[in-house]
Design a protein around this motif. Structure first.
Motif, PDB file in Angstrom:
ATOM      1  N   GLU A 331      -5.704 -36.261  61.781  1.00  0.00           N
ATOM      2  CA  GLU A 331      -6.240 -35.441  60.696  1.00  0.00           C
ATOM      3  C   GLU A 331      -7.148 -34.378  61.283  1.00  0.00           C
ATOM      4  OE1 GLU A 331      -8.265 -37.937  57.936  1.00  0.00           O
ATOM      5  OE2 GLU A 331      -6.427 -38.673  56.997  1.00  0.00           O
ATOM      6  N   ARG A 333     -10.477 -32.119  61.688  1.00  0.00           N
ATOM      7  CA  ARG A 333     -11.916 -32.236  61.482  1.00  0.00           C
ATOM      8  C   ARG A 333     -12.569 -30.944  61.951  1.00  0.00           C
ATOM      9  NH1 ARG A 333     -10.450 -36.075  59.163  1.00  0.00           N
ATOM     10  NH2 ARG A 333     -11.263 -38.211  59.202  1.00  0.00           N
ATOM     11  N   SER A 349      -3.549 -44.148  56.010  1.00  0.00           N
ATOM     12  CA  SER A 349      -3.821 -44.698  54.683  1.00  0.00           C
ATOM     13  C   SER A 349      -2.750 -45.707  54.295  1.00  0.00           C
ATOM     14  CB  SER A 349      -3.867 -43.575  53.654  1.00  0.00           C
ATOM     15  OG  SER A 349      -2.572 -43.008  53.497  1.00  0.00           O
ATOM     16  N   ARG A 381      -8.310 -46.852  53.465  1.00  0.00           N
ATOM     17  CA  ARG A 381      -8.285 -46.054  52.232  1.00  0.00           C
ATOM     18  C   ARG A 381      -6.884 -46.033  51.651  1.00  0.00           C
ATOM     19  NH1 ARG A 381      -8.322 -40.263  55.214  1.00  0.00           N
ATOM     20  NH2 ARG A 381      -7.088 -40.992  56.950  1.00  0.00           N
ATOM     21  N   THR A 385      -6.689 -38.296  53.099  1.00  0.00           N
ATOM     22  CA  THR A 385      -7.728 -37.360  52.674  1.00  0.00           C
ATOM     23  C   THR A 385      -7.143 -35.959  52.564  1.00  0.00           C
ATOM     24  OG1 THR A 385      -9.379 -38.671  53.842  1.00  0.00           O
ATOM     25  CG2 THR A 385     -10.005 -36.430  53.218  1.00  0.00           C
ATOM     26  N   LEU A 389     -10.637 -30.885  52.193  1.00  0.00           N
ATOM     27  CA  LEU A 389     -11.949 -31.522  52.242  1.00  0.00           C
ATOM     28  C   LEU A 389     -12.482 -31.677  53.653  1.00  0.00           C
ATOM     29  CD1 LEU A 389     -11.539 -34.315  49.539  1.00  0.00           C
ATOM     30  CD2 LEU A 389     -12.411 -31.989  49.280  1.00  0.00           C
ATOM     31  N   GLN A 390     -11.657 -31.417  54.680  1.00  0.00           N
ATOM     32  CA  GLN A 390     -12.125 -31.679  56.035  1.00  0.00           C
ATOM     33  C   GLN A 390     -11.692 -30.644  57.073  1.00  0.00           C
ATOM     34  OE1 GLN A 390     -10.592 -35.593  56.496  1.00  0.00           O
ATOM     35  NE2 GLN A 390      -8.459 -34.976  56.568  1.00  0.00           N
ATOM     36  N   ASP A 415      -8.332 -30.070  44.501  1.00  0.00           N
ATOM     37  CA  ASP A 415      -9.713 -30.408  44.879  1.00  0.00           C
ATOM     38  C   ASP A 415     -10.433 -29.109  45.229  1.00  0.00           C
ATOM     39  OD1 ASP A 415      -9.947 -33.513  45.157  1.00  0.00           O
ATOM     40  OD2 ASP A 415      -8.046 -32.994  46.119  1.00  0.00           O
TER      41      ASP A 415
END
Length: 880
Positions: A331, A333, A349, A381, A385, A389-390, A415
């Motif tokens: 993911e 970051r 996930s 989770r 995600t 958001l990241q 989002d």
């Protein structure tokens, strides 16, 4: 037409889907992987399935065996999250139609387009779709847009959906919009697509055979992933489990790993296992021949397909009956404070795990081997995600600004973008000249957006063409855009030379990207071709060109070695212009370079320094040129503690800097008074008032008395702790502080008189200081004894004989606090402690008298001390 399309499960949902689109103009398609949602649905919506009674142009089901009228052809645009999936989907649809790619179905990815004049279905990446929307907001000629794999929550897909909803609302209400998801969490998509009421959700049931779950955790605990690092012990277990699946099950094995590095490591482990099957490595950078081999029907030899997340839902790998899942995913970051963006390895996930497992039950009963303990799922989770958001939002912010929605305001996003990431993106774009003060896109911002590059790389392409030549600028930016394999090393200049003559798949992709960038209308062709470009080429060596282009893209990552040029071959420590520390690896090809421009870096968890992965050497002149916007000259007045010393002092300098990197400094003879004052206060905060100011006994006593009254009575008596004194410096250290220039000036301040300024003079309470907290107390002999306020309770230490006849212990602070009396022997040693003299005379004195009068016979020890005469002296000596 290939009859295989008749067996695709999504076919039964086509009539309902067409009705939903005809009536509402938007719908959500929920269809598991392998149902045909990516391949059959676009063909049906485009009217390419002539003769099927369930997919006529009217959108209604016909009678079995009765051919429908030829369907009206419509233009369908299919958006996929990955280039690999785009090519695979176009090939599969063309195969179903029995036509070559480009005739009826074509595709467009960055740098490649195959679309004939008759083609009505076009498969594109979501990035290409965004570019097209920016050029033509109406999407002229397009009738239907299908956003595939929405559940993966890629940022480009979320953005494209928001833009398309704007188009439907304001420009083209007839444009049909379909979101396709392989998971059942479709309510949010239906709400976004609906106009007042949720859009219809059409579900297609896939043919899913049972999949047995086999738990195969490593025999010993493995370390959790850190950054891009995966514990080798886990990869060894994955390789062992792949071979186990090959023994226990029929068919091919599909193994999920987080990245190309892990894939290569597991492939190496399997290579030594006897060659029981063909090993194929599938990831976004894989050679097209490998991609074709993976997506083609299996031959006589069994296959082991080692894949990243590209095979979770976008692609169908035929022949798979076993899935081995390592349980990890990658993911994005972003460390906004340090300006570093990277991928990190995380636990996948639960939804991702279900997607991966489903690949084993496509063609028959299968099994998924999970390389972790079942109990670990309780801490995982449920869903991935969302990227918004990241991730780094610089590209998104520019896209939104060019769309007319600065900061994403007004966009129907699943989002909202985080405020911090949005602010960081806006700051970056403003520095690049892409946004104006109001956050709107400038003409330069529009040019940057049209390149299809990250805004930083677009800036390097546009601004680098003049000094290094358009061709070399494109080559270097292509290296930064198509990040080279780590095996090529960390020196970008050396990598550039290698790739120029390379014949490997990466070099081929790099050349394609260079050609695409050279075709950019704003890439400098008209101005820098010919004599101008040749002059630039001759004037700037390759090494300088590489450093300049990287520094133009990432000026805050211009870095200088700490302590001068490092020794060749040694691990070097750098400070970047952003203020972040960075380290090169031992033996790095960059060793010995005093200045570097960092192209790729990450920061391992818990490490104070970034780790340089790819960089180019440069000199100070090039650093100044590329980082001109970061150059500052400032007066720096600070409190500095020299190495090996505990005593600091004020240091005043005029400093020239490139961001946080100091370039030159000279003494500042007449520093600004405000800066001096701030430095002195910095010193007081660092060393404390007890260590820097000179405290006489009088000053110390006054501070203790004030602390006692503040503790017991509160206002108006001041707080005199170090923190409070620092905060109230204006009230008690002026005018001395304004006149001070260095440490010695602070040490000469009369602290007693300075502290007296804090007494509550305005309220009139200052005059009660000696009443409420007397410095001395008069005892029955007339002696004035100093009270000790250093402890929690005030203490009076006095010889016992001086208190004879004293019945009541004094009370301080308006009678609230009894004085604690330390009764001393004639030699001044503690004999007893009391807060109640009357009680002591009655109950404690007898024992003290018995203990001490033998040792001190010349001192009076009366039977009744409460009525005896106090004295400072011993009894007179008796002669004879």
């Amino acid at each position: 037409m290939n009859p295989a399309w008749l067996d695709l499960p999504v076919r039964s949902a086509l009539p309902e889907l067409r009705r939903a689109l005809a009536e509402r103009g938007a719908a959500v398609l929920e269809a598991p992987p392998g149902t045909g949602k990516t391949t059959l649905v676009p063909l049906a919506l485009a009217g390419l399935l002539d003769g099927d009674p369930g997919t006529g142009a009217a959108g209604t089901a016909g009678t079995a065996g009765t051919a429908a009228a030829p369907a009206e052809r419509r233009r369908v645009l299919v958006a996929e999250p990955r280039r690999l999936a785009v090519r695979a989907a176009a090939r599969r649809m063309a195969w179903l139609l029995g036509t070559p790619v480009g005739e009826d179905v074509g595709f467009t990815v960055r740098g490649e387009r195959r679309m004939g004049p008759r083609a009505v279905v076009e498969v594109v990446t979501t990035g290409v779709l965004l570019q097209r929307l920016q050029r033509d907001q109406e999407l002229s000629g397009v009738d239907v847009v299908l956003l595939d794999e929405c559940h993966e929550r890629h940022l480009d897909a979320d953005t494209a959906l928001a833009f398309l909803l704007d188009v439907r609302a304001a420009l083209r209400p007839e444009l049909q919009l379909l979101c396709a998801s392989a998971t059942s969490d479709t309510a949010a998509w239906a709400a976004l697509l609906g106009d007042g009421a949720p859009a219809p959700v059409v579900a297609a049931q896939g043919i899913q055979y049972p999949v047995e779950v086999v738990w195969a955790p490593p025999p010993r605990p493995v370390r959790p992933p850190q950054g891009l690092r995966t514990d080798p012990a886990l990869l060894e277990q994955v390789a062992t489990t792949v071979l186990r699946a090959l023994r226990e099950r029929d068919g091919d094995v599909l193994c999920f790993l987080p990245g190309a590095g892990e894939i290569a490591r597991v492939a190496g482990l399997l290579a030594g296992a006897g060659g029981a099957a063909e090993v194929l490595q599938l990831h976004g950078r894989a050679d097209r021949a490998v991609q074709d081999a993976v997506l083609s029907p299996a031959g006589d030899r069994r296959r082991i397909v080692l894949s990243t997340s590209v095979a979770e839902s976008s692609l169908t790998v035929p022949g798979v009956r076993s899935v081995v899942d390592c349980g990890l995913a990658r993911e994005p970051r972003t460390d906004h404070a340090r300006g570093l963006s990277s991928l990190v390895t995380v636990r996948a996930s639960l939804a991702t795990g279900r997607q991966r497992a489903g690949r084993a039950g496509r063609e028959g009963p299968g099994a998924v081997y999970r390389c972790w303990a079942e109990v670990e799922d309780a801490r995982v989770r449920a869903l991935p995600t969302p990227e918004i958001l990241q991730a780094d939002l610089t590209s998104f912010a520019l896209q939104a600004a060019c769309w007319g929605a600065p900061g994403g305001q007004g966009l129907a996003l699943p989002d909202p973008p985080p405020d911090g990431a949005t602010a960081a993106a806006r700051e970056t774009l403003t520095a690049l000249g892409a946004l104006d003060a109001d956050g709107r896109a400038t003409a330069r911002g529009t040019r940057i957006a049209r390149t299809g590059l990250h805004p930083r790389l677009a800036r390097a392409l546009l601004d680098g063409a003049a000094p290094v030549g358009a061709e070399r600028a494109a080559e270097l930016v292509a290296l930064l855009s198509e990040e080279p394999p780590r095996a090529l090393g960390d020196d970008l200049t050396a990598v550039w030379r290698t790739v120029r003559t390379g014949r490997d798949p990466y070099a081929a992709r790099w050349r394609e990207e260079v050609r695409r960038l050279r075709r950019q209308p704003d890439a400098g062709d008209s101005k820098e071709d010919g004599a101008g470009a040749r002059r630039a080429d001759r004037a700037v060596p390759d090494a300088t060109a590489a450093g300049l282009v990287v520094a133009l893209a990432f000026p805050e990552r211009i870095a200088r070695a700490r302590g001068g040029a490092p020794e060749p071959g040694a691990r070097a420590s750098y400070l970047m212009a952003s203020g972040t520390a960075a380290e090169s690896a031992a033996g790095s090809a960059l060793s010995g370079a005093e200045w570097i421009a960092v192209a790729v870096a990450d920061r391992p968890a818990g490490s104070p320094s970034a780790r340089v992965q790819l960089a180019a050497a440069l000199d100070e002149a090039t650093a100044r040129r590329a980082g001109a916007s970061l150059l500052t000259v400032r007066e720096e007045v600070r409190w500095v503690v020299p190495p090996g010393s505990r005593r600091g002092d004020v240091v005043a300098r005029r400093v020239e800097s490139l961001g946080a990197v100091e370039l030159a400094a000279e003494p500042l003879p007449a520093p600004d008074r405000a800066l001096l004052r701030a430095a002195l206060l910095e010193g007081l905060a660092a060393e404390g008032f007890g260590g820097l100011l000179t405290w006489s006994a009088e000053a110390t006593g006054l501070r203790q008395r004030l602390a006692f009254l503040h503790r017991e009575l509160g206002d108006p008596w001041p707080d005199v702790s170090d923190e409070a004194l620092l905060e109230q410096a204006d009230a008690w250290l002026e005018p001395e502080l304004s006149r001070a220039r260095r440490r010695s000036d602070l040490e000469r301040i009369g602290t007693a008189s300075a502290l007296a300024r804090l007494l509550p003079w305005a309220s009139g309470q200052a005059g009660r200081l000696d009443e409420l907290a007397p410095e001395r107390i008069t005892v029955p002999t007339g002696s004035r004894i100093r009270v000790d306020y250093s402890a929690d309770r005030p203490v009076l230490a006095v010889k016992l004989q001086e208190l004879f006849g004293w019945q009541e212990t004094p009370r301080l602070a308006d009678g609230r606090v009894p004085l604690t009396v330390h009764l001393l022997s004639p030699a001044g040693r503690p004999a007893a402690v009391t807060g109640d003299l009357a009680s002591f005379w009655r109950e404690g004195y007898r024992a003290v008298r018995a203990d001490l009068r033998g040792r001190y016979p010349r001192h009076p020890w009366p039977e009744d001390p409460a009525t005896a005469q106090p004295t400072r002296r011993a009894n007179p000596r008796r002669d004879g």
